[in-house]
Structure formats: C-alpha cells, structure tokens
Design a protein around this motif. Structure first.
Motif, mmCIF file in Angstrom:
data_model
loop_
_atom_site.group_PDB
_atom_site.id
_atom_site.type_symbol
_atom_site.label_atom_id
_atom_site.label_comp_id
_atom_site.label_asym_id
_atom_site.label_seq_id
_atom_site.Cartn_x
_atom_site.Cartn_y
_atom_site.Cartn_z
ATOM 1 N N PHE A 1 -9.953 6.414 -1.949
ATOM 2 C CA PHE A 1 -10.886 7.298 -1.241
ATOM 3 C C PHE A 1 -11.428 6.658 0.035
ATOM 4 O O PHE A 1 -11.445 7.266 1.110
ATOM 5 C CB PHE A 1 -12.019 7.677 -2.198
ATOM 6 C CG PHE A 1 -12.931 8.727 -1.661
ATOM 7 C CD1 PHE A 1 -12.610 10.072 -1.736
ATOM 8 C CD2 PHE A 1 -14.135 8.383 -1.051
ATOM 9 C CE1 PHE A 1 -13.453 11.049 -1.230
ATOM 10 C CE2 PHE A 1 -14.985 9.341 -0.541
ATOM 11 C CZ PHE A 1 -14.645 10.682 -0.639
ATOM 12 N N ILE A 2 -11.866 5.388 -0.070
ATOM 13 C CA ILE A 2 -12.452 4.723 1.113
ATOM 14 C C ILE A 2 -11.379 4.376 2.139
ATOM 15 O O ILE A 2 -11.668 4.208 3.324
ATOM 16 C CB ILE A 2 -13.261 3.465 0.716
ATOM 17 C CG1 ILE A 2 -12.337 2.395 0.112
ATOM 18 C CG2 ILE A 2 -14.393 3.823 -0.229
ATOM 19 C CD1 ILE A 2 -13.046 1.074 -0.138
ATOM 20 N N THR A 3 -10.133 4.249 1.664
ATOM 21 C CA THR A 3 -9.047 4.007 2.625
ATOM 22 C C THR A 3 -8.819 5.241 3.481
ATOM 23 O O THR A 3 -8.583 5.151 4.689
ATOM 24 C CB THR A 3 -7.757 3.622 1.882
ATOM 25 O OG1 THR A 3 -8.001 2.465 1.070
ATOM 26 C CG2 THR A 3 -6.635 3.325 2.869
ATOM 27 N N LYS A 4 -8.913 6.413 2.838
ATOM 28 C CA LYS A 4 -8.713 7.672 3.559
ATOM 29 C C LYS A 4 -9.928 8.043 4.394
ATOM 30 O O LYS A 4 -9.797 8.624 5.491
ATOM 31 C CB LYS A 4 -8.402 8.768 2.541
ATOM 32 C CG LYS A 4 -7.944 10.078 3.183
ATOM 33 C CD LYS A 4 -7.490 11.071 2.133
ATOM 34 C CE LYS A 4 -6.978 12.352 2.766
ATOM 35 N NZ LYS A 4 -6.547 13.340 1.761
ATOM 36 N N TYR A 5 -11.131 7.710 3.884
ATOM 37 C CA TYR A 5 -12.391 8.029 4.588
ATOM 38 C C TYR A 5 -13.185 6.737 4.788
ATOM 39 O O TYR A 5 -14.093 6.417 4.022
ATOM 40 C CB TYR A 5 -13.207 9.061 3.797
ATOM 41 C CG TYR A 5 -12.450 10.355 3.589
ATOM 42 C CD1 TYR A 5 -12.356 11.283 4.609
ATOM 43 C CD2 TYR A 5 -11.808 10.628 2.379
ATOM 44 C CE1 TYR A 5 -11.648 12.466 4.438
ATOM 45 C CE2 TYR A 5 -11.094 11.803 2.199
ATOM 46 C CZ TYR A 5 -11.009 12.716 3.234
ATOM 47 O OH TYR A 5 -10.296 13.869 3.066
ATOM 48 N N PRO A 6 -12.822 5.964 5.804
ATOM 49 C CA PRO A 6 -13.409 4.623 5.969
ATOM 50 C C PRO A 6 -14.887 4.626 6.340
ATOM 51 O O PRO A 6 -15.517 3.562 6.331
ATOM 52 C CB PRO A 6 -12.571 3.999 7.091
ATOM 53 C CG PRO A 6 -11.992 5.148 7.844
ATOM 54 C CD PRO A 6 -11.788 6.230 6.833
ATOM 55 N N ASP A 7 -15.467 5.793 6.701
ATOM 56 C CA ASP A 7 -16.891 5.796 7.067
ATOM 57 C C ASP A 7 -17.790 6.028 5.857
ATOM 58 O O ASP A 7 -19.013 6.105 6.003
ATOM 59 C CB ASP A 7 -17.169 6.855 8.138
ATOM 60 C CG ASP A 7 -16.896 8.270 7.644
ATOM 61 O OD1 ASP A 7 -16.002 8.420 6.789
ATOM 62 O OD2 ASP A 7 -17.558 9.205 8.120
#
Length: 743
Positions: A674-680
């Motif tokens: 998830f954080i890889t796809k949405y790094p913010d």
C-alpha cells in the motif's frame, strides 16, 4: 734661354704618344711579309692625310688671329668713349653744384602749388557743401514718398562727399577737424535710419509683396546690394573706414526675414496644448509653411540675386524654428493625444508629400541635410512620456471594465453564451481590443514606440490579471457569507475560466512581429494563477455541497445501505453539467480535480475515527460498502469522460484490501504494498485504518509501524498526492475525566 721642349712639354709628350701609336699601328699592319708590297700606297695615303690636316690647322690659326686683332681694336675704341663720358659727367656735376642755390626757391613754389590745389578742390565742392541741408530735406521727402532708389542715390552722394572729406583729413593727420565734418553731416544718420526702417518693413512684408507688388521688394534688394558693394570696396582698400561702415545690410536682410518667419508662426500667444487645439495648430503650420515656401520658390527667388540662396535660407529658417517650437510645446504637460500628434507630425507628416515632400516644392526644397526635426534623444523621451500616458489610460479603462464585469455577476440571469454553448463575457474582447488598438496606433509612428507600447500592454495585462484574482477572492468571500448571492456564482466563475482561455489564446496576437509571438513567462504564469484561482473557488463550492454528506460516513446507517453515495453522485453530476459550459482543457482539469476532491473527502471521512468494526461481520459489511461506493463513484466519473487511469478513487479500492484481509498477521506485507503505491501515506493514516479494522493487536500494530519505519518512501515527481492533504484527528488522552476539562 730655355729650349722649346721646356716651354712646350705638352707638345713633346703629344709627339711621343703619336710616334708610339704610329709604331704600334705599323708593326700590326706590316707584320706579315706579303703586306710590305702595299707600303708605297700606305705612305702616299698618309702623306695626303698629313697635308690636309696641316692646311686645316693653318686656316684655323689664321681665323683666330684675325678675331683677336678685331677685339683689340674694339677695346681701344671703348676706352676712348669711357674717358669722354667721364669728362662730360664731371662737367655736369660742376654745373649742378653751381645751380643748387636756385633749387631752394622752387621748394616754396611747390608748397604754394599744393595749397592752390587744395583750395581749388575746396572751391569745387563748395556748392555741394552749401547744398547739403537742402539735399537732406529733399532726400527725406523722397523717402516719405517711397521713392527709395532716388533717395538712396542722393544719400550715397552725400555719404561719398562726407567720406571723401574725412579721408583727406585722415591722410593729412587733421583728425581734430573730423568732428566738425561729422557734425555738419549729422543729418545723414537720420536719413540712414529712415531708409533702413523702410527697407526692413519691406523685407518683413516680402512674402506678401512678391505676390502683390514685387517692385518695392526688388527696389529694397537693389539698395541692399549697392550698400554691400560699397562695404566690400571700402574693406578691400583698408586705408580709411568711414563711420557707420560696414553697414552689413545683406546680413540684416537675412536676419529680418528670419525674424519675420519666426514671429509670424512661432511667437504667438500661448496655444491650447490639448489634442484638438494642438491638431489645429499643427495643421495651420503645415498649410502656411507649404504655401509660403511655394511663394519663395516660385516668386521670391526671381526677385533676388542667385547668391542669396533665398529658398535654402527660408527652408532652414522654418526647420530650425519648428525644431525649437516643438521643444517648447513638449515642455508642457501634454496628454497622450497631443504627444502622439507631435510624434506623428515630426516623424511622418513633416517629410511626407503633404508638407516638405510636396510635389510643388521638389526638388529644390530638401530638408534631408538639415537633420531631424526632433533629435533621437527627444524622440525617445517623448515616446516614454506617451507610453506613460497610455498606461494611465489603459489602467483606468481596465479598472472600469473589471468593475462592470463583476457588477454583471449580481444580475438575475446567467452570463451570455457563445455559439457552442460555453459561458463567456465581453471582458477578453474589450481588454484585447483596447491593448491591440494602442499597439496598432503606436505602429503608425515608429517600431520602437510600438515595442514600448507592446511591453507596456503585457505588463498592464499581467497587473490586470492580478486585480482580477483579487476581485475573485473578494467575491468568493462575499459568497461564503450568503451563498445565494450572486445567484449564478458558479456560472460566472465558469465564464471567467473561458475568458481566461480567450485571453491566453489572444495574447500572442498582440506581438508586432508575427514570427516571434511568444508569451512571456511571467504573463503565462499570471494566466495560470487566474485559472487556478477560479478552479479553486469552483471546487470550494463543490466541497460545500459534499461536506454535509461526507459527515454522515462512516456510520452504522451507512453500512446498512443508505443512499448517501447516490446523493453525492447527484451533486457531482449537477456540477459536471455546469462544468460542461467551460471549454475542454479546463473541463478536463475541473473533472480531474473534482474526482481527487471526492476521493480525498471520502478517505478523510473514513479516517475521522467515528467507527470501529466490532466483528468480522461488520468488517465484511464495511468491505462491501466500500466496494459499492468506490465502484459507483468510479463509474460516474468514467461516464463523465475521466479515464480510470486518471482517477484517485483507486486508493479506496486499495484501502479496502487492507480492511478485507482475513489474517492480521499478513498486514505488514499488505501495508508495504500500500505505501509503495501511495508513498504520501503516513504512520497516523495506517494506524487509523488499523483501528477501523478493530482486530489488530498491539504487537501487529507495532510490527506494521516498525516495517514502515524501515521502508521510508520518496515521492516520485509525477505522483499526485492524496493522503498528504488528509489530517488525522489526534487521539484523546486517557486521563480525561470529561470532555470539558482535563484533571
């Protein structure tokens, strides 16, 4: 006695050389025995040759001796004659010495003779001297009757008489008597002044006289030329210069003519420096100068000698007077119309066929060698003044246009539409027409002025866009207080976006050079800021309508299948229909930003910690609801024309996967994806989502957060932030006894 050889050593030497030469010749000739047979012939030939030489020598010597004899005889005769002359000179000398006493008596006779000559001269001029005052009176009458040539003839006669007497006194060193003579001829000064006054009056009226009665003007010129010849003669002799000479009347003629021209057109009372008054003044100057130069060229040139160069003198006088006159006018505080008139008149009209290039004046009149009417420095200064005035005028017009524009916002009707159904107003047309007209007007003068006005236009357009944004902000604030005013707030914002597009597409057409129509970076940025501000106000309006719906989720009612998202879709669809009134580039932008706003508001609502799933069944309901809502919203935006790849609602689908995961132990791996796809996304966001699940232990939470700390993310340049705009509420302190106060 000395021998002949001692007396004539050269003869002996010559004889020896001759003998040596003869022997050398003989030895060469008779070297061969067979040549001895011709010895007799050689001897005979040489004997004849010697005889010939001897006879020529004798003849020469005889002739020389005869010449010497004749010369001696002439010398003897000359000596006798010289002796005779000396005797005669001696006799004459004694005769002169005897007559010396008699010559002293002749000296007195010579003095008497000189005195007699002087007295005879005085007697000769006595009738003229006695008639001087009578001539003065007669000359004065002639002047009053304008019989100028006769009066000048008598004046010259009197001056010649006076000057001759003064010259005689000067030569004899009797300067003391000159005062008496000058006093006797004192009336000449008055006559000279009277004649000069009439001459200069005639010269002052010359342009009129040569058309009506050129005789008087020609008479004046003839008198002036007479005086110039007298001046030249006296200056050339340089022995005695009478009083009042040189008169320099030809130079005075030029001066009076120039003063007449200047005074007639350029020393008038203070004129009207405003546009219409100045235009009339310049038109009158143009007409008068062309008319008068035609008179000079066609008539006056025939009345004066060629060396006067009268046409060139008058042309230069007009040119120089105009140069000074324009400088005087430019010292006034002129409006833009007056400044434009002066620039156009000096740079265009003056050299055109309507004025100095008039067919009736060419080719004799040529002002090209006289320099520019306005210097380059003065032109530059005037252009700058003009640009300042135009800038002030444009500022007033633009401010008035802006006021009218926003006054229309409060009408009880929508803005007008073009033929394609897009909202618009007259603002871009008015602004661009105003700027373009000023640039086109400037092009009539010089390229440099056109460039200056173009640069000013871009600066003013940029400043206008700044004031437009301020007006939008102020109008937005007023609308927030009462959303019913203006009634068609959204429609006018959309019209403003179309106006901004119209301005953006029209700016390049302002550039004078069609090959270099680039919009400056600062102006492009100002246009972008205006567009962003209008879009922001529209999205704020959409947000105000969505917020009441977003506040209702998540909730148990929502989970049980309410029509909340359907209501959101209705709001979105309503705004999308409004957005269709704006042209496509901005419509797509508004649609994209609206989708991002909906997605971020939906996610923000989920992260407000309003609900925690109490069971696996509730988590299932939450997953189903998220899937239904996200799908419904996605399909709506796809239907509006926004591709799935451009949508941010995919974050809701990804978030659903975190909620739907059966085994909490696998959350670390799922969160990493998830954080890889949405790094913010932040720790607080993930922690809130874990709370929403309601089944995550402290160990798993710690493990997930530890994993995030070990895998910090960097935002790619093309990434559109979504979670960074979502604030998570701070957790409540466990020590609070009640919500009002802390213990």
């Amino acid at each position: 006695a000395s021998s002949p050889d001692d007396e004539w050593p050269e003869a002996e030497k010559a004889e020896k050389l001759a003998r040596g030469a003869a022997l050398k010749w003989a030895s060469g000739v008779f070297y061969c025995p067979e040549k001895l047979e011709g010895l007799g012939q050689y001897r005979s030939r040489e004997t004849q040759r010697n005889s010939s030489i001897q006879s020529r020598l004798k003849s020469t010597v005889q002739s020389y001796l005869e010449g010497v004899s004749a010369g001696l005889e002439q010398l003897r005769s000359a000596a006798q004659e010289v002796q005779s002359v000396c005797q005669d000179l001696g006799a004459a000398r004694w005769a002169l010495l005897d007559s010396a006493d008699r010559f002293q008596g002749l000296q007195q006779m010579r003095a008497l003779m000189a005195e007699h000559v002087q007295l005879a001269s005085v007697v000769q001029v006595l009738p003229q001297l006695f008639s001087v005052h009578e001539v003065f009176s007669h000359t004065l009458q002639l002047l009053r009757g304008q019989h100028l040539l006769e009066a000048h003839a008598e004046l010259m006669m009197m001056e010649h008489l006076r000057d001759d007497i003064l010259s005689q006194l000067h030569l004899r060193g009797l300067s003391g008597a000159q005062a008496t003579v000058l006093s006797y001829f004192g009336g000449l000064q008055e006559l000279n002044e009277s004649l000069a006054k009439q001459l200069w009056d005639i010269v002052g009226s010359s342009l009129q006289l040569v058309r009506e009665d050129p005789v008087l003007f020609v008479t004046a010129v003839r008198i002036i030329e007479r005086e110039e010849k007298i001046d030249d003669t006296l200056l050339l002799e340089a022995t005695f210069l009478p009083p009042g000479r040189p008169k320099g009347w030809r130079q005075k003629f030029y001066h009076v003519l120039q003063e007449t021209i200047t005074g007639a057109h350029f020393h008038a009372a203070r004129m009207d420096a405003e546009g219409p008054g100045l235009a009339r003044h310049l038109a009158a100057l143009q007409k008068d100068i062309v008319s008068e130069l035609r008179v000079v060229k066609d008539l006056m040139v025939q009345c004066v000698p060629a060396h006067y160069n009268i046409l060139s003198v008058c042309t230069a006088t007009y040119h120089q007077a105009l140069t000074s006159h324009l400088q005087d006018i430019l010292r006034e505080d002129l409006d833009k119309q007056a400044l434009f008139l002066l620039l156009e008149w000096a740079l265009r009209v003056y050299h055109s066929p309507e004025m100095m290039g008039h067919p009736d004046l060419l080719p004799e009149v040529d002002v090209s060698a006289l320099g520019p009417l306005m210097s380059p420095e003065l032109v530059e200064l005037t252009e700058r003044k003009y640009v300042v005035k135009v800038k002030a005028s444009v500022l007033v017009w633009m401010q008035r246009t802006l006021e009218v524009e926003f006054k229309e916002w409060f009408r009880e009707e929508e803005p007008e539409m073009d033929h394609q159904g897009f909202f618009q107003s007259a603002l871009p047309v008015i602004v661009m027409q105003m700027l373009n007209e000023n640039i086109q007007v400037a092009s009539l003068i010089t390229d440099s002025l056109q460039q200056k006005v173009y640069n000013m236009a871009l600066e003013e357009l940029e400043a206008f866009l700044g004031r437009l944004r301020e007006a939008l902000v102020q109008c937005g604030k007023e609308h927030q207080k009462d959303r019913t005013v203006p009634k068609y707030y959204v429609s006018y914002l959309l019209a403003m976006l179309n106006n901004n597009l119209a301005l953006s597409s029209s700016v390049s057409s302002l550039h004078p050079d069609t090959a270099h129509r680039e919009v400056p970076t600062s102006l492009r940025a100002a246009l972008d800021r205006t567009q962003k501000k209008a879009c922001q106000l529209l999205l704020e309006e959409l947000l105000l309508d969505l917020q009441p719906l977003c506040l209702q989720l998540p909730s148990r009612k929502w989970l049980s299948g309410s029509q909340l998202v359907s209501s959101m879709c209705e709001v979105i669809d309503k705004y999308a229909k409004d957005f269709s009134r704006v042209k496509k580039p901005v419509f797509t932008l508004l649609l994209t930003e609206s989708e991002l706003l909906v997605a971020s508001q939906y996610l923000r609502a989920l992260m407000q910690k309003k609900m925690v799933c109490k069971s696996e069944e509730e988590r299932g309901q939450l997953c189903d609801r998220l899937l239904q809502d996200a799908t419904q919203l996605r399909e709506l935006f796809c239907g509006l024309g926004l591709d799935r790849s451009q949508q941010s609602l995919e974050a809701v689908f990804a978030l659903r996967e975190l909620i739907c995961l059966k085994d909490p132990a696998l959350l670390s791996l799922e969160v990493l994806g998830f954080i890889t796809k949405y790094p913010d996304v932040s720790d607080e966001h993930i922690s809130t989502l874990l709370d929403l699940r309601g089944d995550v232990s402290k160990e798993v939470r710690h493990m997930v957060l530890e994993m995030m700390a070990q895998h910090p993310q960097v935002l790619p340049e093309s990434y559109r932030p979504i979670f960074s705009t979502i604030l998570v509420p701070a957790p409540e302190l466990p020590f609070c006894l009640r919500k009002g106060k802390c213990a």
